[in-house]
Design a protein around this motif. Structure first.
Motif, mmCIF file in Angstrom:
data_model
loop_
_atom_site.group_PDB
_atom_site.id
_atom_site.type_symbol
_atom_site.label_atom_id
_atom_site.label_comp_id
_atom_site.label_asym_id
_atom_site.label_seq_id
_atom_site.Cartn_x
_atom_site.Cartn_y
_atom_site.Cartn_z
ATOM 1 N N PRO A 84 80.316 67.769 102.267
ATOM 2 C CA PRO A 84 80.502 66.347 102.046
ATOM 3 C C PRO A 84 79.727 65.543 103.078
ATOM 4 O O PRO A 84 79.427 66.092 104.140
ATOM 5 C CB PRO A 84 82.010 66.158 102.220
ATOM 6 C CG PRO A 84 82.487 67.333 102.981
ATOM 7 C CD PRO A 84 81.515 68.439 102.761
ATOM 8 N N PRO A 85 79.380 64.331 102.855
ATOM 9 C CA PRO A 85 79.760 63.470 101.730
ATOM 10 C C PRO A 85 78.751 63.498 100.594
ATOM 11 O O PRO A 85 78.692 62.555 99.826
ATOM 12 C CB PRO A 85 79.787 62.092 102.393
ATOM 13 C CG PRO A 85 78.690 62.161 103.410
ATOM 14 C CD PRO A 85 78.612 63.591 103.863
ATOM 15 N N PHE A 86 77.953 64.548 100.488
ATOM 16 C CA PHE A 86 76.906 64.542 99.466
ATOM 17 C C PHE A 86 77.468 64.941 98.099
ATOM 18 O O PHE A 86 78.569 65.468 97.992
ATOM 19 C CB PHE A 86 75.774 65.471 99.879
ATOM 20 C CG PHE A 86 75.225 65.154 101.228
ATOM 21 C CD1 PHE A 86 74.688 63.907 101.485
ATOM 22 C CD2 PHE A 86 75.274 66.070 102.252
ATOM 23 C CE1 PHE A 86 74.204 63.596 102.734
ATOM 24 C CE2 PHE A 86 74.783 65.770 103.504
ATOM 25 C CZ PHE A 86 74.247 64.529 103.744
ATOM 26 N N GLY A 95 77.647 60.958 95.728
ATOM 27 C CA GLY A 95 78.684 61.695 96.435
ATOM 28 C C GLY A 95 79.811 60.809 96.926
ATOM 29 O O GLY A 95 80.964 61.211 96.938
#
Lengths: 503, 508
Positions: B381-383, B458
């Motif tokens: 995260p945060p992708f 994301g």
């Protein structure tokens, strides 16, 4: 939405560093970047102080709540709030950050902008972890932290930085994949990601054990507990000073925080089942960490292994499952953040002057650096839990809690306490007074104003908590009580009905 | 054709017109620039028209072709992907000079096939659209420049065509069973008529064989053999195309076919689960050993297709929308990696992982793009890679596939290592004597678009997820997964009395 302090403080604390990181991307001058980051982090530290006075210690409910939609399709919410335990950890984070910037002032000379951006992103993630009340939000912060931390180690670290960085990343990541499975499994049962909603539910015991094991792997790697600690010395030794400080002061706390916030209230029955095993692991960590620290000749490794021992006290206190133990454990977390952070800064100061951390070559610095020796002495005494310093209170409470559980087990802890005195005094004696082989350090300068300013706040806290811990105990008391209640619910007597905590 | 129907069909018409113009351009000599601008113009026009037509509904060609929210969401994805790939291609360094205009022509034709693919609700239309999207790709692979010691593109092309045609044959054979059982080629009719027959061996075999053609597109184990060789043999730009857009198309038709088996078909679910596990392990374990970045992405692509199939195992709306969301994110992530390959590559040669050394000094923006792309693929995260995996695993676990979910997460942990090795080269190594890389402004734009897209999908996927799941609802693909008894009280909490699924294998 009103814009009062209480409604916005946590969000501001979480996201202003991120905004500052974006701004930092446009600053050219290296000194400008240092001042900018220092001012931002210091301002946030000051801004976070009213949290303490506005916090209502009489209730265990989460405060400063924000609960709004984030991703409705997956039912993920932006829910944040703090109780007495996370309050202390948030304050510790905001306090440590400006000190990290100060400690890197001269140490970091290459790619300063990227370094400061990494530090700021770290602050966002760290504060976020302690505030999150939605499990996915928590996990996002928990994982997002890996990238800047791995970069801190891998780009600005020592000779084996690549190895240390990869080891840190792979270890932590492989722990957290199981955490994610556990989170989703809990979601399927509760149909909500809200952490307070997940607490105190009548899950079956088998389910609890699986979830607890997943929690355990993830948090035990982060703490790190005894068999999972091998990434820690590598990461600590190779990381730059600020990286070591962040690792020791904040990141390790996330593991123990995870146990307190998730394992105890969500899977109480499993906690009852696994407690003896985990307490023994903690005892092993205390003794093993002590012996290993005693054998080290690299100062950073010594402090790193002492961390393993100290965190052993924290887990011991948590799983003693009584008031003294848990309060002691939370205090140990804070104390370790202060003392070990300070010790890493001390080691960094030595390294900046001598470019070595070998105990033999650093011997006798104290003669030419009286101010330094004073600071190092106080922090070393604090680390061995000398009465009157902060660690004494924490470890004393943990031991008191431990004795209530098992006297025979505590017999094994006593050597650990003695070992702490041995390795710390050995280090202090060498560094301050020199030993048999004593190089000439007459050209070394004593601490400058910046370094004194870095260490003084930590020194104040060492004595403040050591002599007057009441203000710190006061805020966590009801929260600790609540966690214990929830953990006791797992005892075979009776299950309490779920408590709605969010409004 | 009424005007509104015509409007709904506009993106397809635009892209076909573009292809015709490109055909005329390709007849002349030395018209690379004109061809490139025309292709870019077409891509922009497709993007604009698919935005304009968004929300329209139409049924065309006697019910064989349906324009609805589902197809329009995907058309939008294709339009964006088309534009990104054209930006990525740049000057087509490694394509033979005399066929560069044709390259653009085939690219446009392939996209037109994909646009039609997602609207086809009749299996004959669907097969034709599938072929239209596939055949230009077969031709684009061998268009790579020849040089001494490099004729591997021919071998790759042959493998690509052979496997492609074999998979198509199997698919057609399977479809013949389905048509024979139901007496119709229209998918909606087939869906209702197949329901009572769905548990007969013949229907299962027919469906399984039909899946084969889709699995080939997605590079699911054991239909993956072409993947690493084609990635390695094709020019970098072509590999970027092969790795991205057709997979989105593959997921779209897999949804069409998998919904034939919805809602609860244990055998089909088991089949999908086994293939997902196979793909994940195979892709990730072999990727650990790769030295060529494109080959590595090839194997990681197999693993990612496996993750996407995890969503299909649930056989419901939540799983299908998660798969679309995930593969859309994958499009951006893999293109982010391919931008780096195309720009780092010297004179169009393949890029070894060690050639990325010191990228953060040689081209900081590329290094950031690479890091974002690779960490997103690793599911940090945060992708988008994280949110996508979360949505997929949530859908699968809601149906009780705990073991599958654990296996998927173990795979995510394995994969972290080789992704980190890429990051290690780019960020932790010194450049040595490798030259610094100058980026032109389209590349910079592309990088920023990709980073922004990966982050935005994301962090703020709410709108996208909602649109995708309602589009799948409207297209009647897969039942709703939310049990009716669960009522959200609007605060994220539940009112008492909700039904609770028990997680199989955990609760005794």
């Amino acid at each position: 939405m009103s814009l009062s302090y209480n409604d916005t403080v946590l969000s501001l604390l979480i996201f202003s560093p991120l905004v500052a990181a974006l701004v930092a991307g446009f600053i050219r001058s290296e000194n400008g970047l240092r001042w900018f980051t220092l001012l931002v982090t210091a301002a946030l530290a000051v801004f976070s102080l009213p949290l303490y006075s506005r916090f209502d210690p009489s209730t265990a409910d989460f405060q400063f709540l924000i609960n709004s939609e984030w991703i409705p399709a997956l039912k993920i919410r932006y829910a944040i709030g703090i109780d007495g335990i996370s309050l202390l950890l948030v304050l510790l984070t905001t306090l440590i950050m400006p000190l990290c910037v100060l400690a890197s002032w001269r140490y970091i000379t290459t790619r300063v902008r990227e370094f400061m951006i990494c530090l700021l992103v770290m602050e966002t993630a760290m504060v976020g972890v302690f505030c999150a009340l939605d499990f996915i939000l928590f996990f996002v912060f928990w994982e997002a932290m890996l990238i800047p931390m791995a970069l801190l180690i891998g780009v600005w670290g020592g000779p084996r930085k690549v190895y240390a960085s990869l080891k840190f990343f792979v270890y932590t990541m492989s722990g957290s994949v199981f955490l994610l499975v556990a989170i989703i499994a809990l979601y399927v049962q509760v149909d909500s990601w809200s952490i307070p909603e997940m607490m105190g539910r009548p899950y079956s015991e088998g389910f609890q054990r699986w979830v607890f094991l997943a929690f355990f792997i993830s948090f035990a790697i982060k703490v790190p507990m005894f068999p999972f600690h091998t990434w820690l010395p590598a990461a600590h030794v190779e990381a730059p000073t600020a990286g070591s400080v962040l690792l020791a002061s904040i990141l390790l706390k996330m593991g123990t925080y995870g146990f307190v916030r998730f394992a105890l209230p969500i899977t109480p029955a499993a906690v009852q089942f696994f407690t003896p095993a985990i307490m023994w692991l903690s005892v092993i960590a205390i003794v093993y960490g002590g012996f290993t620290a005693l054998a080290q000749t690299d100062l950073k490794k010594l402090v790193a292994y002492s961390s393993v021992a100290h965190m052993g006290f924290a887990t011991l206190g948590i799983f003693a499952l009584n008031k003294a133990g848990l309060e002691g454990a939370v205090l140990v977390m804070i104390n370790h953040g202060i003392t070990t952070g300070a010790l890493f800064i001390v080691v960094g100061i030595i390294y900046e002057r001598l470019h070595t951390r070998e105990l033999d070559k650093t011997a006798g610095m104290g003669r030419n650096m009286p101010i330094f020796a004073t600071f190092a002495g106080v922090f070393a005494l604090s680390s061995l839990a000398f009465p009157g310093t902060n660690s004494f209170i924490g470890e004393f409470l943990v031991l008191a809690g431990g004795f209530q559980v098992s006297k025979s087990m505590m017999l094994f802890v006593v050597p650990g306490v003695v070992l702490a005195a041995a390795y710390m005094l050995r280090m202090l004696q060498r560094v301050a007074y020199g030993g048999t082989r004593n190089p000439d350090h007459s050209g070394v300068k004593d601490l400058c104003f910046r370094e004194i300013a870095t260490l003084t706040p930590l020194l104040v806290f060492v004595f403040w908590i050591g002599l007057h811990p009441a203000p710190f105990m006061r805020v966590m008391e009801t929260s600790v009580q609540k966690v214990l209640q929830q953990a006791q619910a797992g005892a075979p007597v009776a299950a309490t009905p779920p408590v709605a905590v969010l409004p | 054709m009424s005007l509104s129907n015509f409007m709904a069909f506009l993106p397809e018409l635009v892209v076909l017109t573009g292809a015709l113009i490109l055909f005329v351009i390709a007849l002349g000599e030395n018209r690379v620039r004109a061809a490139r601008l025309t292709a870019l113009g077409t891509a922009l026009a497709v993007l604009v028209t698919s935005l304009l037509c968004f929300g329209q509904e139409a049924t065309l060609f006697h019910g064989a072709y349906r324009v609805d929210l589902f197809s329009q969401v995907l058309k939008l994805v294709f339009a964006i992907g088309f534009l990104l790939i054209l930006l990525l291609s740049g000057g087509l360094t490694d394509i033979r000079k005399d066929v560069k205009p044709e390259y653009f022509l085939f690219l446009t034709l392939s996209v037109s096939g994909l646009l039609m693919l997602v609207s086809s609700v009749d299996i004959i239309t669907l097969v034709i659209a599938l072929e239209v999207s596939a055949f230009p790709l077969y031709l684009m692979v061998p268009m790579r420049r020849e040089r001494t010691g490099q004729r591997v593109q021919m071998e790759s092309a042959i493998k690509y065509v052979m496997f492609g045609i074999a998979a198509n044959g199997i698919m057609l054979f399977g479809m013949s069973y389905l048509v024979g059982l139901t007496g119709t080629t229209s998918l909606p009719q087939m869906m209702t008529r197949l329901q009572p027959l769905m548990h007969t061996p013949l229907a299962i075999v027919g469906l399984a064989l039909t899946f084969a053609g889709v699995f080939y597109k997605l590079a699911i184990f054991p239909f993956h053999f072409w993947t690493p060789d084609v990635y390695q043999g094709a020019a970098n730009e072509t590999a970027g195309l092969v790795a991205s857009l057709p997979k989105v198309g593959g997921v779209a038709i897999l949804i069409r076919f998998a919904s034939l088996a919805a809602p609860d078909h244990r055998v089909v679910a088991l089949l999908l689960a086994v293939l997902a596990v196979g793909s994940m392990f195979y892709g990730n374990l072999i990727a650990l050993q790769q030295k060529d970045f494109k080959r590595l992405l090839g194997f990681s692509g197999i693993a990612h297709a496996g993750y996407a199939v995890v969503g299909f195992v649930a056989l419901d709306q939540a799983g299908f929308s998660a798969a679309i969301y995930y593969i859309t994110g994958y499009l951006l992530m893999v293109l982010a990696c391919f931008v780096v390959i195309c720009r780092v590559s010297r004179d169009g040669l393949n890029v070894g992982i060690e050639e990325l050394a010191g990228l953060h000094r040689r081209a900081p923006l590329l290094a950031v793009t690479l890091a974002v792309g690779v960490f997103a693929l690793a599911g940090i995260p945060p992708f988008v890679g994280f949110m996508g995996k979360l949505a997929l695993l949530k859908a699968a676990l809601a149906k009780g596939y705990l073991v599958l979910v654990v296996i998927a997460m173990v795979n995510a942990a394995i994969a972290v290592y080789y992704y980190l090795c890429v990051v290690r080269e780019a960020w932790f190594r010194d450049p040595g004597d490798l030259p610094s890389i100058h980026l032109d402004w389209p590349t910079r734009t592309l990088c920023i678009l990709l980073i922004g897209g990966i982050l935005a999908l994301g962090i703020f996927p709410a709108r996208v997820l909602k649109t995708i799941s309602s589009s799948i609802d409207e297209a009647n693909l897969g039942p709703r997964s939310v049990p009716a008894a669960v009522i959200d009280d609007g605060r994220g909490g539940l009112v008492p009395g909700e039904t609770r699924h028990l997680v199989q294998g955990v609760v005794p």
